[in-house]
Write a protein that holds these residues in place. Structure first.
Motif, PDB file in Angstrom:
ATOM      1  N   ASP A 113       0.843  -1.196   0.000  1.00 41.12           N
ATOM      2  CA  ASP A 113       0.000   0.000   0.000  1.00 41.12           C
ATOM      3  C   ASP A 113       0.882   1.250   0.000  1.00 41.12           C
ATOM      4  O   ASP A 113       2.099   1.168   0.077  1.00 41.12           O
ATOM      5  N   GLU A 114       0.241   2.407  -0.116  1.00 40.63           N
ATOM      6  CA  GLU A 114       0.970   3.666  -0.192  1.00 40.63           C
ATOM      7  C   GLU A 114       1.766   3.960   1.079  1.00 40.63           C
ATOM      8  O   GLU A 114       2.873   4.480   1.010  1.00 40.63           O
ATOM      9  N   ALA A 115       1.214   3.633   2.234  1.00 38.52           N
ATOM     10  CA  ALA A 115       1.930   3.878   3.494  1.00 38.52           C
ATOM     11  C   ALA A 115       3.233   3.101   3.536  1.00 38.52           C
ATOM     12  O   ALA A 115       4.288   3.645   3.889  1.00 38.52           O
ATOM     13  N   GLU A 116       3.186   1.840   3.169  1.00 37.70           N
ATOM     14  CA  GLU A 116       4.404   1.022   3.154  1.00 37.70           C
ATOM     15  C   GLU A 116       5.414   1.573   2.140  1.00 37.70           C
ATOM     16  O   GLU A 116       6.615   1.596   2.387  1.00 37.70           O
ATOM     17  N   HIS A 117       4.902   2.048   1.028  1.00 43.19           N
ATOM     18  CA  HIS A 117       5.748   2.624  -0.018  1.00 43.19           C
ATOM     19  C   HIS A 117       6.456   3.887   0.486  1.00 43.19           C
ATOM     20  O   HIS A 117       7.673   4.048   0.294  1.00 43.19           O
ATOM     21  N   ILE A 118       5.732   4.780   1.140  1.00 41.00           N
ATOM     22  CA  ILE A 118       6.333   6.011   1.665  1.00 41.00           C
ATOM     23  C   ILE A 118       7.349   5.695   2.759  1.00 41.00           C
ATOM     24  O   ILE A 118       8.433   6.290   2.809  1.00 41.00           O
ATOM     25  N   TRP A 119       7.035   4.747   3.636  1.00 40.98           N
ATOM     26  CA  TRP A 119       7.996   4.362   4.686  1.00 40.98           C
ATOM     27  C   TRP A 119       9.264   3.760   4.079  1.00 40.98           C
ATOM     28  O   TRP A 119      10.369   3.982   4.579  1.00 40.98           O
ATOM     29  N   ALA A 120       9.114   3.020   2.993  1.00 43.20           N
ATOM     30  CA  ALA A 120      10.292   2.469   2.321  1.00 43.20           C
ATOM     31  C   ALA A 120      11.165   3.603   1.791  1.00 43.20           C
ATOM     32  O   ALA A 120      12.396   3.576   1.932  1.00 43.20           O
ATOM     33  N   TRP A 121      10.541   4.615   1.203  1.00 45.02           N
ATOM     34  CA  TRP A 121      11.294   5.769   0.727  1.00 45.02           C
ATOM     35  C   TRP A 121      11.968   6.493   1.889  1.00 45.02           C
ATOM     36  O   TRP A 121      13.111   6.953   1.765  1.00 45.02           O
ATOM     37  N   ALA A 122      11.273   6.626   3.009  1.00 46.59           N
ATOM     38  CA  ALA A 122      11.868   7.280   4.179  1.00 46.59           C
ATOM     39  C   ALA A 122      13.115   6.521   4.641  1.00 46.59           C
ATOM     40  O   ALA A 122      14.146   7.133   4.954  1.00 46.59           O
ATOM     41  N   ASP A 123      13.028   5.207   4.673  1.00 43.49           N
ATOM     42  CA  ASP A 123      14.180   4.393   5.069  1.00 43.49           C
ATOM     43  C   ASP A 123      15.341   4.572   4.096  1.00 43.49           C
ATOM     44  O   ASP A 123      16.500   4.670   4.502  1.00 43.49           O
ATOM     45  N   VAL A 124      15.049   4.622   2.806  1.00 50.55           N
ATOM     46  CA  VAL A 124      16.081   4.777   1.791  1.00 50.55           C
ATOM     47  C   VAL A 124      16.726   6.164   1.887  1.00 50.55           C
ATOM     48  O   VAL A 124      17.952   6.293   1.886  1.00 50.55           O
ATOM     49  N   MET A 125      15.906   7.202   1.989  1.00 51.31           N
ATOM     50  CA  MET A 125      16.432   8.568   2.001  1.00 51.31           C
ATOM     51  C   MET A 125      17.175   8.888   3.292  1.00 51.31           C
ATOM     52  O   MET A 125      17.988   9.803   3.330  1.00 51.31           O
ATOM     53  N   ARG A 126      16.943   8.106   4.321  1.00 52.95           N
ATOM     54  CA  ARG A 126      17.646   8.302   5.592  1.00 52.95           C
ATOM     55  C   ARG A 126      19.159   8.298   5.385  1.00 52.95           C
ATOM     56  O   ARG A 126      19.890   9.054   6.022  1.00 52.95           O
ATOM     57  N   GLU A 127      19.636   7.463   4.486  1.00 49.72           N
ATOM     58  CA  GLU A 127      21.081   7.396   4.225  1.00 49.72           C
ATOM     59  C   GLU A 127      21.615   8.741   3.740  1.00 49.72           C
ATOM     60  O   GLU A 127      22.681   9.183   4.168  1.00 49.72           O
ATOM     61  N   GLU A 128      20.875   9.383   2.844  1.00 45.79           N
ATOM     62  CA  GLU A 128      21.306  10.684   2.338  1.00 45.79           C
ATOM     63  C   GLU A 128      21.194  11.747   3.429  1.00 45.79           C
ATOM     64  O   GLU A 128      22.111  12.550   3.602  1.00 45.79           O
ATOM     65  N   TYR A 129      20.084  11.756   4.143  1.00 46.50           N
ATOM     66  CA  TYR A 129      19.907  12.734   5.222  1.00 46.50           C
ATOM     67  C   TYR A 129      21.020  12.591   6.256  1.00 46.50           C
ATOM     68  O   TYR A 129      21.575  13.584   6.736  1.00 46.50           O
ATOM     69  N   LYS A 130      21.357  11.368   6.608  1.00 43.30           N
ATOM     70  CA  LYS A 130      22.391  11.122   7.618  1.00 43.30           C
ATOM     71  C   LYS A 130      23.757  11.607   7.127  1.00 43.30           C
ATOM     72  O   LYS A 130      24.514  12.212   7.890  1.00 43.30           O
ATOM     73  N   ALA A 131      24.072  11.375   5.869  1.00 44.16           N
ATOM     74  CA  ALA A 131      25.347  11.850   5.320  1.00 44.16           C
ATOM     75  C   ALA A 131      25.437  13.366   5.397  1.00 44.16           C
ATOM     76  O   ALA A 131      26.481  13.924   5.756  1.00 44.16           O
ATOM     77  N   ILE A 132      24.345  14.044   5.092  1.00 44.29           N
ATOM     78  CA  ILE A 132      24.314  15.506   5.137  1.00 44.29           C
ATOM     79  C   ILE A 132      24.502  16.001   6.567  1.00 44.29           C
ATOM     80  O   ILE A 132      25.342  16.865   6.837  1.00 44.29           O
ATOM     81  N   VAL A 133      23.750  15.441   7.493  1.00 42.26           N
ATOM     82  CA  VAL A 133      23.821  15.861   8.899  1.00 42.26           C
ATOM     83  C   VAL A 133      25.180  15.506   9.498  1.00 42.26           C
ATOM     84  O   VAL A 133      25.780  16.319  10.221  1.00 42.26           O
ATOM     85  N   ASP A 134      25.695  14.332   9.194  1.00 45.59           N
ATOM     86  CA  ASP A 134      27.000  13.929   9.715  1.00 45.59           C
ATOM     87  C   ASP A 134      28.110  14.866   9.233  1.00 45.59           C
ATOM     88  O   ASP A 134      29.152  14.982   9.882  1.00 45.59           O
ATOM     89  N   ALA A 135      27.894  15.535   8.098  1.00 47.16           N
ATOM     90  CA  ALA A 135      28.870  16.489   7.582  1.00 47.16           C
ATOM     91  C   ALA A 135      28.717  17.866   8.227  1.00 47.16           C
ATOM     92  O   ALA A 135      29.442  18.795   7.892  1.00 47.16           O
ATOM     93  N   GLY A 136      27.769  17.996   9.155  1.00 44.97           N
ATOM     94  CA  GLY A 136      27.559  19.274   9.841  1.00 44.97           C
ATOM     95  C   GLY A 136      26.671  20.235   9.076  1.00 44.97           C
ATOM     96  O   GLY A 136      26.652  21.433   9.369  1.00 44.97           O
ATOM     97  N   LEU A 137      25.927  19.713   8.112  1.00 45.03           N
ATOM     98  CA  LEU A 137      25.041  20.532   7.291  1.00 45.03           C
ATOM     99  C   LEU A 137      23.590  20.293   7.671  1.00 45.03           C
ATOM    100  O   LEU A 137      23.279  19.343   8.396  1.00 45.03           O
ATOM    101  N   THR A 138      22.714  21.134   7.165  1.00 46.21           N
ATOM    102  CA  THR A 138      21.284  21.001   7.396  1.00 46.21           C
ATOM    103  C   THR A 138      20.634  20.377   6.171  1.00 46.21           C
ATOM    104  O   THR A 138      20.973  20.721   5.035  1.00 46.21           O
ATOM    105  N   VAL A 139      19.672  19.498   6.400  1.00 42.56           N
ATOM    106  CA  VAL A 139      18.885  18.888   5.315  1.00 42.56           C
ATOM    107  C   VAL A 139      17.678  19.759   5.050  1.00 42.56           C
ATOM    108  O   VAL A 139      16.944  20.121   5.980  1.00 42.56           O
ATOM    109  N   GLN A 140      17.461  20.101   3.796  1.00 39.92           N
ATOM    110  CA  GLN A 140      16.241  20.782   3.402  1.00 39.92           C
ATOM    111  C   GLN A 140      15.516  19.826   2.465  1.00 39.92           C
ATOM    112  O   GLN A 140      15.859  19.708   1.289  1.00 39.92           O
TER     113      GLN A 140
END
Length: 80
Positions: free
Chosen positions: A51-78
């Motif tokens: 369903d759509e909820a599972e699909h969005i959560w999957a995207w959230a899990d995937v994008m977490r890697e990018e968000y974490k790389a940005i934050v770990d570099a001392g930057l802000t995620v927009q």
């Protein structure tokens, strides 16, 4: 079709390095990088998840890697 996965490690590392270099050169102490929000990513289409909820959560899990790389570099995620 299999689960979605993140493949942008090298690209986000290059974006981070470029931004940090520009910040260092100009004396800036705060920077941000724009990244795709899970809800926007989910518009790509769902041919795998139950369903759509599972699909969005999957995207959230995937994008977490990018968000974490940005934050770990001392930057802000927009997320957009």
């Amino acid at each position: 079709m299999s689960d979605i996965s993140y493949r942008g490690h090298d690209l986000i590392a290059a974006d981070i390095a470029n931004l940090k270099g520009a910040m260092d050169a100009t004396g800036q102490t705060h920077g941000f990088l724009t990244s795709l929000a899970p809800g926007s990513a989910a518009r790509i289409g769902n041919a795998h998840y139950k369903d759509e909820a599972e699909h969005i959560w999957a995207w959230a899990d995937v994008m977490r890697e990018e968000y974490k790389a940005i934050v770990d570099a001392g930057l802000t995620v927009q997320a957009r």
